[in-house]
Design a protein around this motif. Structure first.
Motif, PDB file in Angstrom:
ATOM      1  N   THR A   1     -44.660 -54.950  30.032  1.00  0.00           N
ATOM      2  CA  THR A   1     -44.064 -53.941  31.773  1.00  0.00           C
ATOM      3  C   THR A   1     -43.735 -52.542  31.013  1.00  0.00           C
TER       4      THR A   1
ATOM      5  N   GLY B   1     -41.904 -48.164  36.220  1.00  0.00           N
ATOM      6  CA  GLY B   1     -41.427 -49.352  37.051  1.00  0.00           C
ATOM      7  C   GLY B   1     -40.126 -48.278  38.118  1.00  0.00           C
TER       8      GLY B   1
ATOM      9  N   PRO C   1     -40.276 -53.444  38.285  1.00  0.00           N
ATOM     10  CA  PRO C   1     -41.957 -53.266  36.924  1.00  0.00           C
ATOM     11  C   PRO C   1     -42.910 -53.076  38.080  1.00  0.00           C
TER      12      PRO C   1
ATOM     13  N   ASP D   1     -47.330 -51.923  38.048  1.00  0.00           N
ATOM     14  CA  ASP D   1     -48.844 -52.409  36.772  1.00  0.00           C
ATOM     15  C   ASP D   1     -49.151 -50.603  37.140  1.00  0.00           C
TER      16      ASP D   1
END
Length: 784
Positions: free
Chosen positions: A553, A556, A581, A583
């Motif tokens: 990750t 976030g 989290p 992307d």
């Protein structure tokens, strides 16, 4: 009816209240919290503001019982998520938050008298309420406490001061430290509490009250006292803000067995716990303070005022003793510092604006720091909650919600019903008292949990728990869960949304997208080198211990933090306690960060200029474009500086510009404009524009000779450059030279070479009248 010390001023109080506001000082246990509301009823309907929910419910019950009634008839209460009163109730006990919301609605027009109890705690909401009551002068106001600076407050509020002397029972104070100046100390606290209690148990017939700073310490003390509880058949009763009704009842009522109540400072004021003969005071509390611009929860020493309040818990129903686990002459503050001076004032500023007032226009007994006012104003402007005219329509939606402003902002900005429901449920879990769940250390259960929620997103789990879903490997605090579900139902009702039983399904990626668009400062990216840290360009956070964030990750949303004091005096360590989290590849399309000009490269399609999407020091994405316009000029200028085009030009121009700066500083030019704002890149870009260059193809039409820097006149330049060289080559030693013309100072820097000894002054140019320093690494040497 039992005679109490406060009864000595009954007639004086009733007569004075007809004419003026009152400041009432009386020792703890004197009966002021129960008597004054009844006396004030002669002047009309009474609103009593108590600092804590548990005090509101307990006092309402006690006063109603004294009148031979049930709670909710003549005497009622209103707290967060719970009301028990009618319009006919003559006395209503409320928390400060409820009082402020009612004030915003109708200026408390249905009440005639307002009693603000326990002012010495200096909560921001009571300070704000008192300042607005002082400004509008619409209610008879009574401000009470056992320990306040009475005359100072009387002068501030233009009120009459009444003092009730004495208490029902005496309290003997003992100090269990060898050093009389020893400050309160958290080390081995549970052991020291046990040592203080154990010698008393053989002879003591009554109960014991222990003050510790927080729930963690309560658990530690309970664990430490467990053997004694088994040996002496004791009840161990925790008491804090989020205990269940059953736990509260055990702590606050007489039991068949002796009990030890282990409490935070929730038991410090307004509550009468029967049968208490001994108070053990740790001298500690957890208090929010401003530290490096962050509100930090710190372990702090209580004030002398709080110490007096705590000792008074032992003298309410019988004589007793107070054992203080610190020195008799410990250097404690006289009173607790006001919250308005040690916490973020975003909530107070929004509350004042909702009431039609600007916080900086109100008069407080202690002035609010200007820095705090500016920071809060800036945050509320960014949220769109206020503008130059005061509170906005958006701000009016935020304040009535029983949640923090930042969460209220997110809830109101969710564009669809499903997302609004999800944000409400998540917010309810975050705003409930305590931590909703703890994660197990059982590896098998953790594997199951990862299958049930594979993204490492605790926000998804919180929403699921509030909606009744169950997960493996979690220990859920049922009291906290009930509070969160109640808060969710309350907000769902406000927004006319379905109840939890029929909650709408939501798309997690869409929720993340909308949160970022509503408040992109909540987006943090992982540091490339310090992998345990995330930043948003302003604040850095570390991952909390119980996090499920996957190593891969890279970004976030941080929706909850917990700040702790760092090792240094001014350091603060902020932990991310809830991180969703994200992307990192999705951020390009969300308009996050800033596109920064990068390098220009040769490709099969010709020259391409690279731009990097940067956020908080991290490159999120890259794009290539055909250079044109200002972008092309900057790219060409950068290529020239890097030596990719016209390899020697940048070095020549740099020397010319440095010599020109020195020429002006020495007063050899009539030019008076500043030469410090000129950069090589901006000058080259300007020249390219003047030469008609707009693309890399246009470079074929010019050469190096077209770049003419009009600095030191050509006929002087050779001699000037020889007199003031920028590079000096000695035997085995290469030096660079830096001139400070205004101070007649020269720095000679070691550049390279195998020579071990330092240069001699005689080896250098004459530089008559100049002071010369030689610098090599961190060493500085005067050359004479």
């Amino acid at each position: 009816m039992t005679v109490l010390p406060i009864d000595s001023i009954e007639q004086e109080f009733k007569q004075a209240l007809k004419q003026s506001h009152l400041i009432v000082e009386a020792e703890t246990g004197s009966g002021k919290s129960t008597r004054l509301p009844l006396w004030s009823m002669e002047q009309g309907r009474v609103l009593v503001v108590e600092p804590r929910r548990i005090a509101c419910t307990s006092l309402a019950s006690f006063v109603a019982h004294g009148l031979g009634e049930k709670v909710g008839e003549s005497v009622g209460y209103a707290i967060k998520l719970e009301n028990c009163y009618t319009e006919a109730s003559k006395v209503v006990f409320v928390t400060p938050g409820v009082a402020l919301r009612w004030y915003a609605e109708d200026r408390l027009k249905s009440f005639d008298v307002v009693i603000v109890d326990e002012f010495h705690e200096r909560r921001w909401d009571t300070d704000l309420l008192i300042s607005m009551l002082k400004r509008n002068q619409t209610h008879k106001t009574v401000i009470t406490s056992a320990t306040i600076e009475g005359q100072k407050l009387a002068d501030y509020f233009d009120a009459e001061r009444l003092v009730a002397q004495g208490r029902v029972f005496d309290v003997a104070v003992q100090h269990h430290r060898n050093d009389s100046r020893q400050l309160p100390d958290a080390r081995h606290l549970e052991t020291r509490v046990k040592s203080a209690i154990e010698p008393l148990l053989d002879d003591l017939a009554a109960d014991i009250l222990v003050f510790v700073p927080g729930r963690k310490e309560i658990q530690q003390v309970v664990s430490s006292l467990q053997p004694l509880a088994e040996q002496y058949d004791l009840i161990l009763a925790p008491l804090h803000a989020s205990v269940t009704e059953q736990q509260r009842s055990v702590a606050m009522s007489v039991q068949d067995k002796r009990k030890v109540v282990i409490a935070t400072n929730v038991a410090e004021t307004s509550l009468t716990i029967p049968n208490i003969a001994v108070v053990v005071d740790s001298g500690l509390e957890r208090r929010n303070v401003q530290r490096n611009g962050q509100t930090t929860l710190m372990l702090a020493h209580i004030s002398k005022a709080s110490a007096a309040q705590r000792s008074g818990r032992a003298g309410r129903v019988m004589a007793g003793i107070c054992i203080r686990l610190y020195g008799e002459h410990a250097a404690l503050d006289l009173v607790t510092p006001p919250e308005l001076q040690r916490e973020s004032i975003v909530e107070p500023m929004l509350a004042a604006a909702t009431c039609g007032l600007a916080l900086n226009d109100l008069e407080f007994i202690d002035a609010i720091p200007e820095k705090s006012l500016l920071a809060a104003n800036e945050q509320l402007l960014q949220l769109g909650a206020i503008d130059d005219n005061g509170i906005t329509e958006h701000g009016k939606k935020l304040y009535p919600l029983p949640i923090d402003t930042i969460y209220a902002d997110l809830v109101t900005k969710m564009p669809s019903r499903a997302l609004k429901e999800a944000m409400i449920d998540l917010t309810a879990a975050l705003c409930a008292t305590g931590k909703l769940f703890q994660i197990t250390s059982n590896e098998e259960l953790l594997v199951k949990l990862d299958l049930e929620e594979p993204l490492g997103c605790d926000a998804s789990i919180l929403i699921g728990l509030v909606r009744g879903k169950q997960y493996s490997g979690l220990s859920v605090d049922q009291d906290c869960l009930r509070e969160a579900q109640g808060l969710s139902e309350q907000m769902r009702s406000v927004f006319e949304l379905p109840s939890l039983e029929v909650a709408s399904r939501y798309q997690r990626d869409e929720l993340i997208k909308q949160i970022i668009q509503a408040n992109n400062a909540l987006l943090y990216v992982r540091r490339e080198r310090r992998r345990d840290a995330f930043g948003n360009g302003f604040v850095e956070v570390l991952l909390g211990r119980q996090n499920r964030i996957k190593p891969k990750t890279e970004a976030g949303l941080v929706l909850a933090t917990h700040s702790l004091p760092g090792r240094g005096v001014k350091q603060t360590m902020t932990l991310a306690t809830l991180l969703l989290p994200v992307d990192i590849t999705q951020l390009k399309e969300l308009n996050v960060g800033e596109w920064v000009s990068g390098e220009t490269i040769e490709t099969d399609e010709g020259l391409q200029h690279c731009e990097h999407l940067m956020y908080a020091g991290r490159k999120l994405a890259e794009r290539r474009i055909a250079p044109e316009g200002d972008v092309a000029l900057k790219a060409i200028a950068k290529s020239i500086i890097e030596g990719a085009i016209f390899p020697t030009l940048a070095e020549q121009l740099t020397e010319r510009m440095l010599h020109w700066k020195l020429y002006v500083e020495l007063g050899l030019s009539d030019q008076t404009e500043s030469v410090y704002d000129i950069t090589l890149e901006s000058w080259i870009a300007e020249q390219l524009s003047l030469l008609g260059v707009s693309s890399f193809e246009d470079l074929e039409l010019i050469d190096e000779q077209d770049f003419v820097f009009n600095g030191v006149p050509d006929w002087e330049y050779s001699d000037f450059a020889a007199k003031y060289p920028l590079v000096i080559q000695l035997s085995g030693l290469r030096l660079t030279v830096e001139y400070f013309g205004k101070g007649k100072l020269i720095h000679v820097h070691f550049h390279s070479g195998s020579r071990k000894d330092d240069p001699k002054r005689k080896e250098l140019p004459a530089w008559s009248g100049w002071k010369v320093k030689y610098k090599k690494a961190s060493r500085v040497l005067d050359l004479r």
